[in-house]
Design a protein around this motif. Structure first.
Motif, PDB file in Angstrom:
ATOM      1  N   ARG A 295       0.822  -1.207   0.000  1.00 39.82           N
ATOM      2  CA  ARG A 295       0.000   0.000   0.000  1.00 39.82           C
ATOM      3  C   ARG A 295       0.865   1.271   0.000  1.00 39.82           C
ATOM      4  NH1 ARG A 295      -5.346  -0.447   1.921  1.00 39.82           N
ATOM      5  NH2 ARG A 295      -5.114   1.542   2.977  1.00 39.82           N
ATOM      6  N   ILE A 296       2.136   1.114  -0.283  1.00 38.57           N
ATOM      7  CA  ILE A 296       3.063   2.241  -0.293  1.00 38.57           C
ATOM      8  C   ILE A 296       3.234   2.738  -1.721  1.00 38.57           C
ATOM      9  CG2 ILE A 296       5.441   2.945   0.216  1.00 38.57           C
ATOM     10  CD1 ILE A 296       5.488   0.811   2.391  1.00 38.57           C
ATOM     11  N   SER A 297       3.394   4.034  -1.881  1.00 35.64           N
ATOM     12  CA  SER A 297       3.561   4.620  -3.206  1.00 35.64           C
ATOM     13  C   SER A 297       4.722   3.961  -3.950  1.00 35.64           C
ATOM     14  CB  SER A 297       3.827   6.129  -3.076  1.00 35.64           C
ATOM     15  OG  SER A 297       3.959   6.713  -4.347  1.00 35.64           O
ATOM     16  N   GLY A 298       4.447   3.533  -5.164  1.00 35.78           N
ATOM     17  CA  GLY A 298       5.466   2.901  -5.980  1.00 35.78           C
ATOM     18  C   GLY A 298       5.570   1.400  -5.805  1.00 35.78           C
ATOM     19  N   ASP A 299       4.693   0.787  -4.989  1.00 36.46           N
ATOM     20  CA  ASP A 299       4.747  -0.667  -4.793  1.00 36.46           C
ATOM     21  C   ASP A 299       4.468  -1.438  -6.083  1.00 36.46           C
ATOM     22  OD1 ASP A 299       5.538  -0.790  -2.195  1.00 36.46           O
ATOM     23  OD2 ASP A 299       3.586  -1.274  -1.355  1.00 36.46           O
ATOM     24  N   GLY A 300       3.672  -0.852  -6.982  1.00 34.70           N
ATOM     25  CA  GLY A 300       3.384  -1.519  -8.245  1.00 34.70           C
ATOM     26  C   GLY A 300       2.359  -2.629  -8.151  1.00 34.70           C
ATOM     27  N   PHE A 301       1.444  -2.523  -7.179  1.00 37.58           N
ATOM     28  CA  PHE A 301       0.381  -3.517  -7.070  1.00 37.58           C
ATOM     29  C   PHE A 301      -0.484  -3.480  -8.338  1.00 37.58           C
ATOM     30  CE2 PHE A 301      -4.071  -4.395  -5.621  1.00 37.58           C
ATOM     31  CZ  PHE A 301      -3.903  -5.745  -5.362  1.00 37.58           C
ATOM     32  N   GLY A 302      -0.591  -4.609  -9.032  1.00 35.80           N
ATOM     33  CA  GLY A 302      -1.318  -4.667 -10.287  1.00 35.80           C
ATOM     34  C   GLY A 302      -0.414  -4.706 -11.501  1.00 35.80           C
TER      35      GLY A 302
ATOM     36  N   PRO B 258       5.687  -6.309  -7.597  1.00 31.96           N
ATOM     37  CA  PRO B 258       7.142  -6.481  -7.715  1.00 31.96           C
ATOM     38  C   PRO B 258       7.972  -5.436  -6.989  1.00 31.96           C
ATOM     39  CG  PRO B 258       6.200  -5.651  -9.747  1.00 31.96           C
ATOM     40  CD  PRO B 258       5.049  -6.019  -8.880  1.00 31.96           C
ATOM     41  N   ASN B 259       7.388  -4.279  -6.676  1.00 32.15           N
ATOM     42  CA  ASN B 259       8.126  -3.232  -5.972  1.00 32.15           C
ATOM     43  C   ASN B 259       7.798  -3.188  -4.481  1.00 32.15           C
ATOM     44  OD1 ASN B 259       9.590  -2.343  -8.077  1.00 32.15           O
ATOM     45  ND2 ASN B 259       8.561  -0.393  -8.326  1.00 32.15           N
ATOM     46  N   CYS B 260       7.192  -4.246  -3.959  1.00 30.89           N
ATOM     47  CA  CYS B 260       6.762  -4.278  -2.570  1.00 30.89           C
ATOM     48  C   CYS B 260       7.889  -3.817  -1.645  1.00 30.89           C
ATOM     49  CB  CYS B 260       6.327  -5.689  -2.219  1.00 30.89           C
ATOM     50  SG  CYS B 260       5.486  -5.847  -0.657  1.00 30.89           S
ATOM     51  N   HIS B 261       7.647  -2.722  -0.903  1.00 30.63           N
ATOM     52  CA  HIS B 261       8.709  -2.060  -0.156  1.00 30.63           C
ATOM     53  C   HIS B 261       8.901  -2.577   1.261  1.00 30.63           C
ATOM     54  CE1 HIS B 261       8.263   0.884  -3.363  1.00 30.63           C
ATOM     55  NE2 HIS B 261       9.347   1.489  -2.938  1.00 30.63           N
TER      56      HIS B 261
END
Length: 417
Positions: free
Chosen positions: A97-104, A121-124
């Motif tokens: 849920r963090i900006s830039g995580d790339g969910f989707g 893929p960008n899960c922080h």
């Protein structure tokens, strides 16, 4: 079926999966919500009387209103029951849920249509809530037929294993109803290059994700993970920058969790063969791959040669078509497909196939008015026949066309972003 090509998704243009004749899932990895920008999400349009229902992406929607309109993100609470207010505040999570995580960035639907897997893929966020970057992960949702909507099921992050940051979730696909494969992209997000298997315990709200082994790893500087395609007991994957001109390879499984991968060496991977073996260093052969039964397609969107290997124009793009016998480990070249217009078409960036139809586009690489989705019919023993070039309407003249493609029930769905 539908495309979930990480090369396009890395550029935040979304991904697409089709469930049946009335539903689709579209990933929107750069979607903004009221409390945070560019966190991502997915929506689930429905087909009725020939038209697709589409949410308006109103940025001031609350999560509950978004949910009611078929627009989803990772719920803050693990049970995901926004509509009932039943929130377990002891299990709040910000992972994904963090900006830039790339969910989707990538999406996939199980063959029976009951489960969806969404890549992050960008899960922080790590398991210990330490913010880093590119841990990678995925979420699963199950389809609730009583409410005609998706409900959160489980989440998983590479950080749970205390392993290297991999970017898992860039590409995702179902082997069967309860087994999943997901990759990083070796050239775009991470240099690590890996593919991991997963299993889901059930297809309802009790289902949980269990990670398997890394099927492939340390495929550095190969472009691995940009595209995968599962057919039968095999997963096919492209290596668009290895060796130099690009190639493809495959791994085999009987249960979807344990995989036997071929060695990755210049002598074991599959490269372009025969009279068309005229290559350029930037062809990116294998940037996209697709399989259906014995037919195999490999895209080379930066190629510049015609069907005889003669140079025509840079970045024209092409798709190489093979019949492949997995028992004998033999492939037979069928044909090389080209776009109608040459030069900067990037034909072959995205490929999607059904039992008798294949659709090919330039993905997000071409925003010119000439961008099209080319649709071919084919039979098992014959070459392809061009059916139509789908083109953009005047409204989308400056946008890429065909960044993700889905085929279902003789309909083609093209995602434009």
């Amino acid at each position: 079926t539908g495309s979930s090509n990480a090369y396009n998704s890395v550029m935040s243009v979304g991904s697409l999966a089709l469930m049946n004749s009335t539903h689709a899932i579209v990933g929107v990895p750069s979607l903004s919500w009221p409390t945070v920008s560019y966190v991502g999400g997915f929506y689930s349009p429905q087909l009725s009387n020939g038209s697709w229902s589409m949410p308006s992406f109103t940025t001031n929607w609350s999560e509950s209103v978004g949910y009611e309109n078929g627009l989803y993100r990772i719920p803050l609470h693990t049970n995901g029951r926004l509509e009932s207010g039943n929130i377990d505040y002891s299990s709040l999570m910000t992972n994904g849920r963090i900006s830039g995580d790339g969910f989707g960035t990538s999406v996939a639907i199980s063959p029976d249509g009951k489960t969806a897997a969404i890549g992050i893929p960008n899960c922080h966020l790590s398991y210990s809530s330490t913010i880093s970057s590119y841990y990678g992960g995925l979420n699963t949702f199950y389809f609730d037929s009583t409410t005609n909507s998706w409900r959160f099921q489980d989440r998983w992050s590479e950080s749970y294993l205390s392993t290297n940051n991999t970017g898992i979730g860039a590409t995702i696909a179902f082997y069967d109803d309860t087994h999943i494969l997901s990759t990083t992209t070796g050239s775009n997000r991470q240099t690590y290059g890996a593919m991991r298997s997963f299993s889901i315990s059930s297809e309802d709200d009790t289902g949980s994700i269990t990670s398997g082994n890394l099927v492939l790893e340390n495929l550095t500087s190969t472009g691995f993970g940009a595209s995968i395609s599962i057919s039968g007991n095999n997963v096919y994957y492209g290596l668009p920058t290895y060796p130099v001109y690009g190639s493809w390879n495959y791994a085999t499984s009987t249960d979807g969790l344990t995989w036997s991968a071929l060695s990755t060496s210049t002598s074991s991977v599959f490269t372009i063969d025969g009279i068309i073996n005229v290559r350029n260093i930037n062809d990116n052969f294998g940037l996209s791959v697709a399989t259906k039964n014995k037919r195999f397609w490999a895209g080379a969107p930066y190629s510049e040669t015609d069907t005889s290997g003669v140079t025509i124009s840079s970045n024209t793009g092409s798709v190489y078509v093979y019949d492949y016998n997995t028992t004998l480990n033999e492939k037979v070249f069928i044909e090389k497909l080209l776009p109608n217009t040459y030069g900067n078409m990037y034909f072959g960036a995205v490929i999607e196939a059904s039992d008798d139809t294949v659709a090919i586009s330039s993905g997000n690489l071409n925003a010119a008015s000439t961008a099209a989705v080319s649709v071919f019919s084919y039979t098992a023993d014959n070459t392809s026949t061009k059916l139509v070039d789908l083109v953009k309407s005047s409204i989308e003249t400056s946008q890429p066309f065909g960044s993700a493609i889905g085929i279902m029930d003789n309909r083609i769905k093209c995602h434009i972003l």
